[in-house]
Design a protein around this motif. Sequence first.
Motif, PDB file in Angstrom:
ATOM      1  N   MET A   1       0.853  -1.170   0.000  1.00  0.00           N
ATOM      2  CA  MET A   1       0.000   0.000   0.000  1.00  0.00           C
ATOM      3  C   MET A   1       0.900   1.234   0.000  1.00  0.00           C
ATOM      4  SD  MET A   1      -3.081   0.921   2.665  1.00  0.00           S
ATOM      5  CE  MET A   1      -4.145  -0.337   1.987  1.00  0.00           C
ATOM      6  N   SER A   2       0.593   2.177  -0.839  1.00  0.00           N
ATOM      7  CA  SER A   2       1.419   3.384  -0.953  1.00  0.00           C
ATOM      8  C   SER A   2       1.087   4.398   0.139  1.00  0.00           C
ATOM      9  CB  SER A   2       1.208   4.043  -2.324  1.00  0.00           C
ATOM     10  OG  SER A   2      -0.074   4.653  -2.378  1.00  0.00           O
ATOM     11  N   PHE A   3       1.966   5.357   0.321  1.00  0.00           N
ATOM     12  CA  PHE A   3       1.780   6.442   1.278  1.00  0.00           C
ATOM     13  C   PHE A   3       0.471   7.169   0.996  1.00  0.00           C
ATOM     14  CE2 PHE A   3       2.520  10.869   2.626  1.00  0.00           C
ATOM     15  CZ  PHE A   3       2.894  10.661   3.945  1.00  0.00           C
ATOM     16  N   GLU A   4       0.210   7.456  -0.269  1.00  0.00           N
ATOM     17  CA  GLU A   4      -1.007   8.157  -0.662  1.00  0.00           C
ATOM     18  C   GLU A   4      -2.253   7.340  -0.334  1.00  0.00           C
ATOM     19  OE1 GLU A   4       1.654   7.764  -2.766  1.00  0.00           O
ATOM     20  OE2 GLU A   4       2.400   9.812  -2.578  1.00  0.00           O
ATOM     21  N   GLU A   5      -2.175   6.020  -0.538  1.00  0.00           N
ATOM     22  CA  GLU A   5      -3.308   5.156  -0.226  1.00  0.00           C
ATOM     23  C   GLU A   5      -3.584   5.135   1.281  1.00  0.00           C
ATOM     24  OE1 GLU A   5      -3.288   1.797  -3.720  1.00  0.00           O
ATOM     25  OE2 GLU A   5      -1.689   1.719  -2.231  1.00  0.00           O
ATOM     26  N   VAL A   6      -2.525   5.120   2.076  1.00  0.00           N
ATOM     27  CA  VAL A   6      -2.700   5.159   3.540  1.00  0.00           C
ATOM     28  C   VAL A   6      -3.377   6.465   3.949  1.00  0.00           C
ATOM     29  CG1 VAL A   6      -1.492   5.250   5.767  1.00  0.00           C
ATOM     30  CG2 VAL A   6      -0.797   3.573   4.044  1.00  0.00           C
ATOM     31  N   LEU A   7      -2.949   7.570   3.373  1.00  0.00           N
ATOM     32  CA  LEU A   7      -3.539   8.865   3.706  1.00  0.00           C
ATOM     33  C   LEU A   7      -5.005   8.966   3.279  1.00  0.00           C
ATOM     34  CD1 LEU A   7      -0.617  11.333   2.900  1.00  0.00           C
ATOM     35  CD2 LEU A   7      -1.394  10.527   5.147  1.00  0.00           C
ATOM     36  N   ALA A   8      -5.397   8.200   2.271  1.00  0.00           N
ATOM     37  CA  ALA A   8      -6.765   8.263   1.752  1.00  0.00           C
ATOM     38  C   ALA A   8      -7.741   7.317   2.467  1.00  0.00           C
ATOM     39  CB  ALA A   8      -6.762   7.954   0.255  1.00  0.00           C
ATOM     40  N   LEU A   9      -7.253   6.537   3.420  1.00  0.00           N
ATOM     41  CA  LEU A   9      -8.128   5.587   4.112  1.00  0.00           C
ATOM     42  C   LEU A   9      -9.197   6.301   4.939  1.00  0.00           C
ATOM     43  CD1 LEU A   9      -5.473   3.024   5.409  1.00  0.00           C
ATOM     44  CD2 LEU A   9      -7.102   2.685   3.550  1.00  0.00           C
ATOM     45  N   PRO A  10     -10.361   5.673   5.105  1.00  0.00           N
ATOM     46  CA  PRO A  10     -11.399   6.255   5.973  1.00  0.00           C
ATOM     47  C   PRO A  10     -10.974   6.185   7.444  1.00  0.00           C
ATOM     48  CG  PRO A  10     -12.063   4.086   5.207  1.00  0.00           C
ATOM     49  CD  PRO A  10     -10.779   4.426   4.496  1.00  0.00           C
ATOM     50  N   VAL A  11     -11.798   6.671   8.330  1.00  0.00           N
ATOM     51  CA  VAL A  11     -11.481   6.770   9.761  1.00  0.00           C
ATOM     52  C   VAL A  11     -11.125   5.418  10.381  1.00  0.00           C
ATOM     53  CG1 VAL A  11     -12.445   7.385  12.003  1.00  0.00           C
ATOM     54  CG2 VAL A  11     -12.878   8.832  10.032  1.00  0.00           C
TER      55      VAL A  11
END
Length: 64
Positions: free
Chosen positions: A1-11
């Motif tokens: 999982m990329s950094f951007e994908e981690v930042l885009a995760l829901p709560v």
Amino acid sequence: MSFEEVLALPVAVNVSTAAKAFGIGADKAYRLIKQGAFPAQTIVVGDTVKVATASIRKVLGASQ
């Protein structure tokens, strides 16, 4: 999982998604949760386990 994908995760996310963020399999993640050794905060709602995304970001150093 990329950094951007981690930042885009829901709560909160399911254990499989959290496991991907840490680069491990879901089975290992569930074992770690059962042992009390999972590195992120888990939330149990009935039979469902969720993982707090803020704690995933903190562990990975991916805070916004």
